[in-house]
Scaffold this motif. Structure first.
Motif, PDB file in Angstrom:
ATOM      1  N   SER A  36       0.816  -1.222   0.000  1.00 35.05           N
ATOM      2  CA  SER A  36       0.000   0.000   0.000  1.00 35.05           C
ATOM      3  C   SER A  36       0.845   1.265   0.000  1.00 35.05           C
ATOM      4  O   SER A  36       1.865   1.357   0.655  1.00 35.05           O
ATOM      5  CB  SER A  36      -0.959   0.007   1.189  1.00 35.05           C
ATOM      6  OG  SER A  36      -0.258  -0.132   2.388  1.00 35.05           O
ATOM      7  N   ARG A  37       0.383   2.215  -0.790  1.00 43.29           N
ATOM      8  CA  ARG A  37       0.970   3.545  -0.881  1.00 43.29           C
ATOM      9  C   ARG A  37       0.102   4.441  -0.009  1.00 43.29           C
ATOM     10  O   ARG A  37      -0.928   4.921  -0.438  1.00 43.29           O
ATOM     11  CB  ARG A  37       0.992   4.040  -2.330  1.00 43.29           C
ATOM     12  CG  ARG A  37       1.491   3.035  -3.376  1.00 43.29           C
ATOM     13  CD  ARG A  37       2.836   2.462  -3.101  1.00 43.29           C
ATOM     14  NE  ARG A  37       3.819   3.514  -2.947  1.00 43.29           N
ATOM     15  CZ  ARG A  37       4.994   3.338  -2.407  1.00 43.29           C
ATOM     16  NH1 ARG A  37       5.349   2.171  -1.944  1.00 43.29           N
ATOM     17  NH2 ARG A  37       5.828   4.340  -2.297  1.00 43.29           N
ATOM     18  N   LYS A  38       0.481   4.622   1.222  1.00 45.08           N
ATOM     19  CA  LYS A  38      -0.364   5.324   2.191  1.00 45.08           C
ATOM     20  C   LYS A  38      -0.532   6.811   1.873  1.00 45.08           C
ATOM     21  O   LYS A  38      -1.383   7.471   2.433  1.00 45.08           O
ATOM     22  CB  LYS A  38       0.164   5.100   3.600  1.00 45.08           C
ATOM     23  CG  LYS A  38       0.004   3.632   3.994  1.00 45.08           C
ATOM     24  CD  LYS A  38       0.368   3.359   5.412  1.00 45.08           C
ATOM     25  CE  LYS A  38       0.061   1.958   5.824  1.00 45.08           C
ATOM     26  NZ  LYS A  38       0.759   0.913   5.126  1.00 45.08           N
ATOM     27  N   ASN A  39       0.233   7.328   0.917  1.00 45.20           N
ATOM     28  CA  ASN A  39       0.053   8.710   0.470  1.00 45.20           C
ATOM     29  C   ASN A  39      -1.012   8.789  -0.623  1.00 45.20           C
ATOM     30  O   ASN A  39      -1.210   9.839  -1.202  1.00 45.20           O
ATOM     31  CB  ASN A  39       1.380   9.295  -0.034  1.00 45.20           C
ATOM     32  CG  ASN A  39       1.913   8.598  -1.266  1.00 45.20           C
ATOM     33  OD1 ASN A  39       1.340   7.634  -1.765  1.00 45.20           O
ATOM     34  ND2 ASN A  39       3.030   9.083  -1.764  1.00 45.20           N
ATOM     35  N   ILE A  51       0.005   0.237  -7.657  1.00 48.21           N
ATOM     36  CA  ILE A  51      -1.323   0.850  -7.731  1.00 48.21           C
ATOM     37  C   ILE A  51      -2.156   0.639  -6.473  1.00 48.21           C
ATOM     38  O   ILE A  51      -3.320   1.017  -6.442  1.00 48.21           O
ATOM     39  CB  ILE A  51      -2.118   0.368  -8.962  1.00 48.21           C
ATOM     40  CG1 ILE A  51      -2.402  -1.128  -8.885  1.00 48.21           C
ATOM     41  CG2 ILE A  51      -1.395   0.720 -10.249  1.00 48.21           C
ATOM     42  CD1 ILE A  51      -3.390  -1.617  -9.924  1.00 48.21           C
ATOM     43  N   ASP A  52      -1.582   0.056  -5.419  1.00 47.95           N
ATOM     44  CA  ASP A  52      -2.324  -0.114  -4.163  1.00 47.95           C
ATOM     45  C   ASP A  52      -2.335   1.225  -3.446  1.00 47.95           C
ATOM     46  O   ASP A  52      -1.346   1.636  -2.841  1.00 47.95           O
ATOM     47  CB  ASP A  52      -1.676  -1.182  -3.290  1.00 47.95           C
ATOM     48  CG  ASP A  52      -2.480  -1.482  -2.032  1.00 47.95           C
ATOM     49  OD1 ASP A  52      -3.308  -0.638  -1.628  1.00 47.95           O
ATOM     50  OD2 ASP A  52      -2.293  -2.552  -1.461  1.00 47.95           O
ATOM     51  N   THR A  53      -3.443   1.935  -3.541  1.00 52.58           N
ATOM     52  CA  THR A  53      -3.553   3.279  -2.966  1.00 52.58           C
ATOM     53  C   THR A  53      -4.348   3.265  -1.666  1.00 52.58           C
ATOM     54  O   THR A  53      -5.063   4.198  -1.348  1.00 52.58           O
ATOM     55  CB  THR A  53      -4.148   4.250  -3.997  1.00 52.58           C
ATOM     56  OG1 THR A  53      -5.300   3.659  -4.586  1.00 52.58           O
ATOM     57  CG2 THR A  53      -3.146   4.564  -5.099  1.00 52.58           C
ATOM     58  N   TYR A  54      -4.197   2.147  -0.920  1.00 56.44           N
ATOM     59  CA  TYR A  54      -4.642   2.033   0.470  1.00 56.44           C
ATOM     60  C   TYR A  54      -6.162   2.060   0.619  1.00 56.44           C
ATOM     61  O   TYR A  54      -6.701   2.693   1.519  1.00 56.44           O
ATOM     62  CB  TYR A  54      -3.972   3.140   1.291  1.00 56.44           C
ATOM     63  CG  TYR A  54      -3.867   2.890   2.771  1.00 56.44           C
ATOM     64  CD1 TYR A  54      -3.490   1.661   3.282  1.00 56.44           C
ATOM     65  CD2 TYR A  54      -4.121   3.912   3.668  1.00 56.44           C
ATOM     66  CE1 TYR A  54      -3.383   1.466   4.647  1.00 56.44           C
ATOM     67  CE2 TYR A  54      -4.018   3.720   5.033  1.00 56.44           C
ATOM     68  CZ  TYR A  54      -3.644   2.491   5.517  1.00 56.44           C
ATOM     69  OH  TYR A  54      -3.534   2.292   6.868  1.00 56.44           O
ATOM     70  N   ALA A  55      -6.866   1.327  -0.231  1.00 56.56           N
ATOM     71  CA  ALA A  55      -8.332   1.279  -0.155  1.00 56.56           C
ATOM     72  C   ALA A  55      -8.798   0.739   1.196  1.00 56.56           C
ATOM     73  O   ALA A  55      -9.736   1.268   1.786  1.00 56.56           O
ATOM     74  CB  ALA A  55      -8.891   0.414  -1.275  1.00 56.56           C
ATOM     75  N   TYR A  56      -8.148  -0.291   1.717  1.00 54.19           N
ATOM     76  CA  TYR A  56      -8.586  -0.868   2.997  1.00 54.19           C
ATOM     77  C   TYR A  56      -8.307   0.071   4.163  1.00 54.19           C
ATOM     78  O   TYR A  56      -8.842  -0.100   5.251  1.00 54.19           O
ATOM     79  CB  TYR A  56      -7.954  -2.246   3.236  1.00 54.19           C
ATOM     80  CG  TYR A  56      -6.478  -2.209   3.538  1.00 54.19           C
ATOM     81  CD1 TYR A  56      -6.014  -2.148   4.849  1.00 54.19           C
ATOM     82  CD2 TYR A  56      -5.541  -2.252   2.515  1.00 54.19           C
ATOM     83  CE1 TYR A  56      -4.670  -2.114   5.128  1.00 54.19           C
ATOM     84  CE2 TYR A  56      -4.194  -2.229   2.791  1.00 54.19           C
ATOM     85  CZ  TYR A  56      -3.767  -2.168   4.093  1.00 54.19           C
ATOM     86  OH  TYR A  56      -2.430  -2.139   4.367  1.00 54.19           O
ATOM     87  N   GLY A  57      -7.512   1.109   3.938  1.00 52.70           N
ATOM     88  CA  GLY A  57      -7.222   2.095   4.979  1.00 52.70           C
ATOM     89  C   GLY A  57      -8.028   3.372   4.802  1.00 52.70           C
ATOM     90  O   GLY A  57      -7.729   4.389   5.409  1.00 52.70           O
ATOM     91  N   GLY A  58      -9.056   3.306   3.941  1.00 52.93           N
ATOM     92  CA  GLY A  58      -9.921   4.460   3.777  1.00 52.93           C
ATOM     93  C   GLY A  58      -9.510   5.409   2.659  1.00 52.93           C
ATOM     94  O   GLY A  58     -10.100   6.480   2.511  1.00 52.93           O
ATOM     95  N   GLN A  59      -8.520   5.033   1.862  1.00 49.87           N
ATOM     96  CA  GLN A  59      -8.073   5.912   0.778  1.00 49.87           C
ATOM     97  C   GLN A  59      -8.782   5.530  -0.532  1.00 49.87           C
ATOM     98  O   GLN A  59      -9.998   5.499  -0.561  1.00 49.87           O
ATOM     99  CB  GLN A  59      -6.550   5.835   0.641  1.00 49.87           C
ATOM    100  CG  GLN A  59      -5.802   6.338   1.850  1.00 49.87           C
ATOM    101  CD  GLN A  59      -5.940   7.834   2.062  1.00 49.87           C
ATOM    102  OE1 GLN A  59      -6.227   8.598   1.150  1.00 49.87           O
ATOM    103  NE2 GLN A  59      -5.763   8.272   3.295  1.00 49.87           N
ATOM    104  N   TRP A  60      -8.048   5.205  -1.574  1.00 49.83           N
ATOM    105  CA  TRP A  60      -8.598   4.991  -2.906  1.00 49.83           C
ATOM    106  C   TRP A  60      -8.432   3.548  -3.369  1.00 49.83           C
ATOM    107  O   TRP A  60      -7.423   2.911  -3.081  1.00 49.83           O
ATOM    108  CB  TRP A  60      -7.892   5.896  -3.910  1.00 49.83           C
ATOM    109  CG  TRP A  60      -8.062   7.341  -3.622  1.00 49.83           C
ATOM    110  CD1 TRP A  60      -7.263   8.111  -2.828  1.00 49.83           C
ATOM    111  CD2 TRP A  60      -9.091   8.190  -4.098  1.00 49.83           C
ATOM    112  NE1 TRP A  60      -7.745   9.399  -2.789  1.00 49.83           N
ATOM    113  CE2 TRP A  60      -8.865   9.481  -3.569  1.00 49.83           C
ATOM    114  CE3 TRP A  60     -10.192   7.997  -4.926  1.00 49.83           C
ATOM    115  CZ2 TRP A  60      -9.689  10.563  -3.839  1.00 49.83           C
ATOM    116  CZ3 TRP A  60     -11.010   9.085  -5.205  1.00 49.83           C
ATOM    117  CH2 TRP A  60     -10.754  10.346  -4.653  1.00 49.83           C
TER     118      TRP A  60
END
Length: 85
Positions: A36-39, A51-60
């Motif tokens: 995940s890319r937390k930014n 391309i993991d833009t942190y969906a499970y952390g509330g992002q995209w």
């Protein structure tokens, strides 16, 4: 021996005899989505696109068209972002 080229990024091996081997490699691009890319940004390193833009952390949640390099990002709030790498 000659191996047939089957795709745009596949290897070709040409062998004229057992002592003379020519190898040409056209590199593939790795698309990864489990780091995940937390930014919330897509990272393009040339040889690897994350391309993991942190969906499970509330992002995209992000998808990428690998042929056109166009992407779509969607948020839990229903926001949509489209772009091109």
């Amino acid at each position: 021996m000659m191996l047939k080229k089957t795709g745009k990024y596949d290897r070709q091996i040409y062998r004229s005899n057992s002592k003379n081997i020519h190898l040409e490699v056209q590199y593939k691009i790795v698309i990864c989505s489990h780091t995940s890319r937390k930014n919330d940004e897509i990272d393009d390193f040339g040889h690897t696109i994350c391309i993991d833009t942190y969906a499970y952390g509330g992002q995209w949640l992000t998808c990428l068209n690998v042929e056109t390099r166009e992407f779509v990002k969607a948020s839990e709030k229903g926001e949509i972002l489209e772009g091109h790498l």
